[in-house]
Each structure stands twice: as structure tokens, then as C-alpha cells.
Motif scaffolding. Structure first.
Motif, short mmCIF file in Angstrom:
data_model
loop_
_atom_site.label_atom_id
_atom_site.label_comp_id
_atom_site.label_asym_id
_atom_site.label_seq_id
_atom_site.Cartn_x
_atom_site.Cartn_y
_atom_site.Cartn_z
N VAL A 161 4.08 4.13 3.52
CA VAL A 161 4.88 4.67 2.42
C VAL A 161 3.96 5.42 1.47
CG1 VAL A 161 6.36 4.07 0.44
CG2 VAL A 161 6.63 2.84 2.61
N VAL A 162 4.31 6.67 1.19
CA VAL A 162 3.55 7.49 0.25
C VAL A 162 4.42 7.67 -0.98
CG1 VAL A 162 2.39 9.72 -0.11
CG2 VAL A 162 2.53 8.75 2.20
N VAL A 163 3.87 7.40 -2.15
CA VAL A 163 4.64 7.63 -3.38
C VAL A 163 4.04 8.85 -4.07
CG1 VAL A 163 5.56 6.62 -5.51
CG2 VAL A 163 5.01 5.14 -3.56
N ALA A 204 5.97 -1.49 2.83
CA ALA A 204 4.79 -0.74 3.25
C ALA A 204 3.65 -1.61 3.77
CB ALA A 204 4.28 0.11 2.09
N GLU A 205 3.23 -1.30 5.02
CA GLU A 205 1.99 -1.92 5.52
C GLU A 205 0.80 -1.05 5.08
OE1 GLU A 205 3.95 -1.97 9.52
OE2 GLU A 205 2.87 -3.87 9.69
N ILE A 206 1.07 0.25 4.94
CA ILE A 206 0.09 1.18 4.37
C ILE A 206 0.78 1.81 3.16
CG2 ILE A 206 -1.44 3.16 4.84
CD1 ILE A 206 -1.60 1.02 7.07
N LEU A 207 0.22 1.66 1.98
CA LEU A 207 0.83 2.23 0.78
C LEU A 207 -0.16 3.19 0.12
CD1 LEU A 207 3.13 2.21 -1.40
CD2 LEU A 207 1.84 0.38 -2.54
N VAL A 208 0.28 4.43 -0.07
CA VAL A 208 -0.57 5.43 -0.77
C VAL A 208 0.22 5.87 -2.01
CG1 VAL A 208 -1.74 7.65 -0.62
CG2 VAL A 208 -1.53 6.22 1.43
#
Ligand code: NDP
Length: 285
Positions: A161-163, A204-208
Motif C-alpha cells: 500500500v502506497v499512501v 499492508a504487508e509493505i507500507l510506503v
């Protein structure tokens, strides 16, 4: 110095590794790259310029800096870009963002010689960027990927997930994650206004996160075991803080970048790496 806590992704150590590789690459070259930097007179830009000058000097990369007042006009920026585009002794051009509001960044990107464009923002690069195939891509997005890679975690099939969906950070990060086969969601202001940001972040397992709002992502939202990359730089109460509530998030994350000392130093080193890449391209390599 590497961080004592193995969950904290040490951007300075990652930057140092890239620097060692660049040093080796430059050691065999008689000529050295020269980077022209256009900055604006505000504290954030001046801090960034200082770091860029320091790292360039330590690698033997020449720097031609030009600092403009916040009242600068589009024509002032164009004047320097035209001059640097024509100068064969300048190999890379980097324009600091955000630019003063009277300057249109969309128009500036089109004025750069695409071969010297260190952020890969010239429209000519957009298709390759869309497919994550740019030889010179967004420095910050590449820095985010370097930090994720440093965890050793395979991204295939992971929920990413990219915010934030800006042209120089959120969107290119999204494309690079997709290219690694992560299942990628890009959130933005509309997601937040719909009250759905927390729901996406929790998955999110990967959060940016690249928004520029101090501690907007709550520690309690972090999925246990997640990789958290905080791009945000905010000054709050005289301190530099990220977009994520660091301590609370760290308690749940497997890996997290600090602010300062996370994405920032790696981004500066990616500016140097892209300058070397542009230099090699112009030498026909
Ligand atoms: P921009 O202002 O260009 O983009 C911010 C993004 O955040 C936009 O896409 C915006 O969406 C989105 N956004 C705004 N409010 C919300 C919200 N409430 N919820 C979700 N999304 C929201 O900034 P940048 O991308 O250039 O930079 C982001 C941050 O990263 C800044 O703090 C900047 O200082 C930092 N930065 C750090 C770097 C580093 O090396 N560490 C390098 C570059 C930037 P919308 O457009 O829909 O409003």
C-alpha cells in the motif's frame, strides 16, 4: 553506524553501501560527472542542497549550484536550464521540489534535456517509467526500493500500500512495486476523505507513506510484521518527523525507516547514482 535495533532500517548504512559501489565505478574514469542543481531559498531546500554537495564532493562529482529566491519566475528557471542543457560539461540537472507556487513543475520538466534529467521527469521518460523500465528514474522511488530490498523480503504476491500519489514519489513507487509482483494499492486524499485510509493501511504487508503530514499514520494501524517506509519529512515542534507515528509503529512492524536517517540519505545517494548513470549515457556507455 548501523542501528542497534534490527527492525530499524538504517538509511545511512544503505547509502554507504551504494556510495562504495559508486566510488569503485568512478575510480576507473578519468573524467568525472558534473551535476547542476537548481534550488530555492527555503530551509528544506537548503538542507537538501548541503547534503547533495557533501556527498558529491566525497565522490569527486562536480557540482554547479544555483540558488534562486522564492520569488523566482518561470523565466529565471528556464534561463538556467537552457544554459545547462547547452553546456557539454554538465552531465546532470536536478531541480529541487517543491518549487515556488508561481512556477509550474509540469512545464519545467519539459524544458530539461532528457539525457541530463536526474529525476526522470521529462515527458519522454514517462512511458518507460510507467513500465518501471527507466534507466534513470525518480531518486526517491529508487531509494524506497533499495530500502525494501535491504530487508531481503520477496515482494511477489505481498499486499503493498502506497499512501500519496505524487509524480515524483507515490506513483513511481507504485509502478516499481507492481514490477516486483506486489499486489499494489495507491491511496490518496480521496481515500482519506472517504474514511478508508486506515482500512487499506491495516492490510499492508509493505507500507510506503509519502504525504507530508506529521504522524498521520497511526501506529495501531500497522499490520504486525509489516515493512514500513516513511518518506515524509515534516518539521513539528522544532523536530523533523515523518508521516508515521514511529515508536508505536515500530512496536508492530518487522522493519521501519526512521525520520531522519531513513529514506533521506538513500535519496541523496540515488541522485549521485543517477548522475553517474547520465554521465555514462552521455559517454555512450
Ligand atoms: P506532494 O505534496 O507532491 O504529494 C503528497 C501526496 O499526498 C499527494 O499525492 C496527495 O494526494 C497525498 N495526500 C495529501 N493529503 C492526504 C491525505 N490526507 N491522505 C492521503 N493522501 C494524501 O509531496 P511529495 O510526494 O513530493 O512528498 C511527500 C513527502 O515526502 C513530503 O513530506 C516530502 O517532504 C517528502 N519527501 C522526502 C524525500 C526524502 O528523500 N525523504 C524526497 C521527496 C519528498 P492528492 O494529490 O490527491 O491531494
Amino acid at each position: 553506524m548501523p542501528s542497534a535495533d534490527s527492525r530499524v532500517l538504517d538509511g545511512r548504512a544503505v547509502a554507504q553501501r551504494i556510495k562504495t559501489e559508486l566510488r569503485q565505478e568512478l575510480a576507473t574514469s578519468i573524467n568525472k560527472p558534473v551535476l547542476a542543481i537548481l534550488s530555492f531559498q527555503n530551509p528544506a531546500s537548503e538542507m537538501y542542497l548541503k547534503a547533495q554537495k557533501r556527498e558529491a564532493a566525497s565522490l569527486g562529482i562536480g557540482v554547479e549550484p544555483q540558488s534562486l529566491p522564492m520569488s523566482a519566475r518561470q523565466e529565471d528557471v528556464k534561463h538556467y536550464l537552457d544554459q545547462w542543457n547547452r553546456n557539454r560539461n554538465i552531465h546532470g540537472i536536478f531541480v529541487h521540489q517543491p518549487m515556488p507556487e508561481q512556477i509550474d513543475p509540469g512545464q519545467i520538466s519539459g524544458l530539461l534535456d532528457p539525457r541530463k534529467d536526474i529525476e526522470g521527469i521529462h515527458p519522454q521518460h514517462s512511458v518507460r517509467r510507467f513500465f518501471a523500465r527507466a534507466r534513470i528514474g525518480s531518486c526517491t522511488a529508487l531509494a524506497v526500493m533499495e530500502l525494501i530490498e535491504a530487508t531481503g523480503v520477496d515482494l511477489a504476491g505481498k499486499e503493498a500500500v502506497v499512501v500519496g500519489h505524487s509524480e515524483i514519489v507515490g506513483r513511481p513507487v507504485g509502478m516499481l512495486l507492481l514490477d516486483k509482483s506486489a499486489t499494489t494499492t495507491i491511496c490518496h486524499v480521496g481515500t482519506d476523505q472517504a474514511g478508508r485510509l486506515e482500512e487499506h493501511v491495516r492490510r499492508a504487508e509493505i507500507l510506503v507513506v509519502a504525504v507530508g503530514r506529521p504522524r498521520m499514520i497511526k501506529g495501531a494501524w500497522i499490520r504486525p510484521g509489516a515493512i514500513v517506509i516513511d518518506v515524509g519529512i515534516n518539521v513539528q515542534g522544532g523536530h523533523v518527523v515523518g508521516d508515521v507515528e514511529f515508536e508505536a509503529a515500530k512496536a508492530r512492524a518487522a522493519f521501519i525507516t526512521p525520520v531522519p536517517g531513513g529514506v533521506g540519505p538513500v535519496t541523496v545517494m540515488m541522485v549521485m547514482k543517477n548522475t553517474v548513470e547520465a554521465f555514462k549515457l552521455q559517454q555512450g556507455a
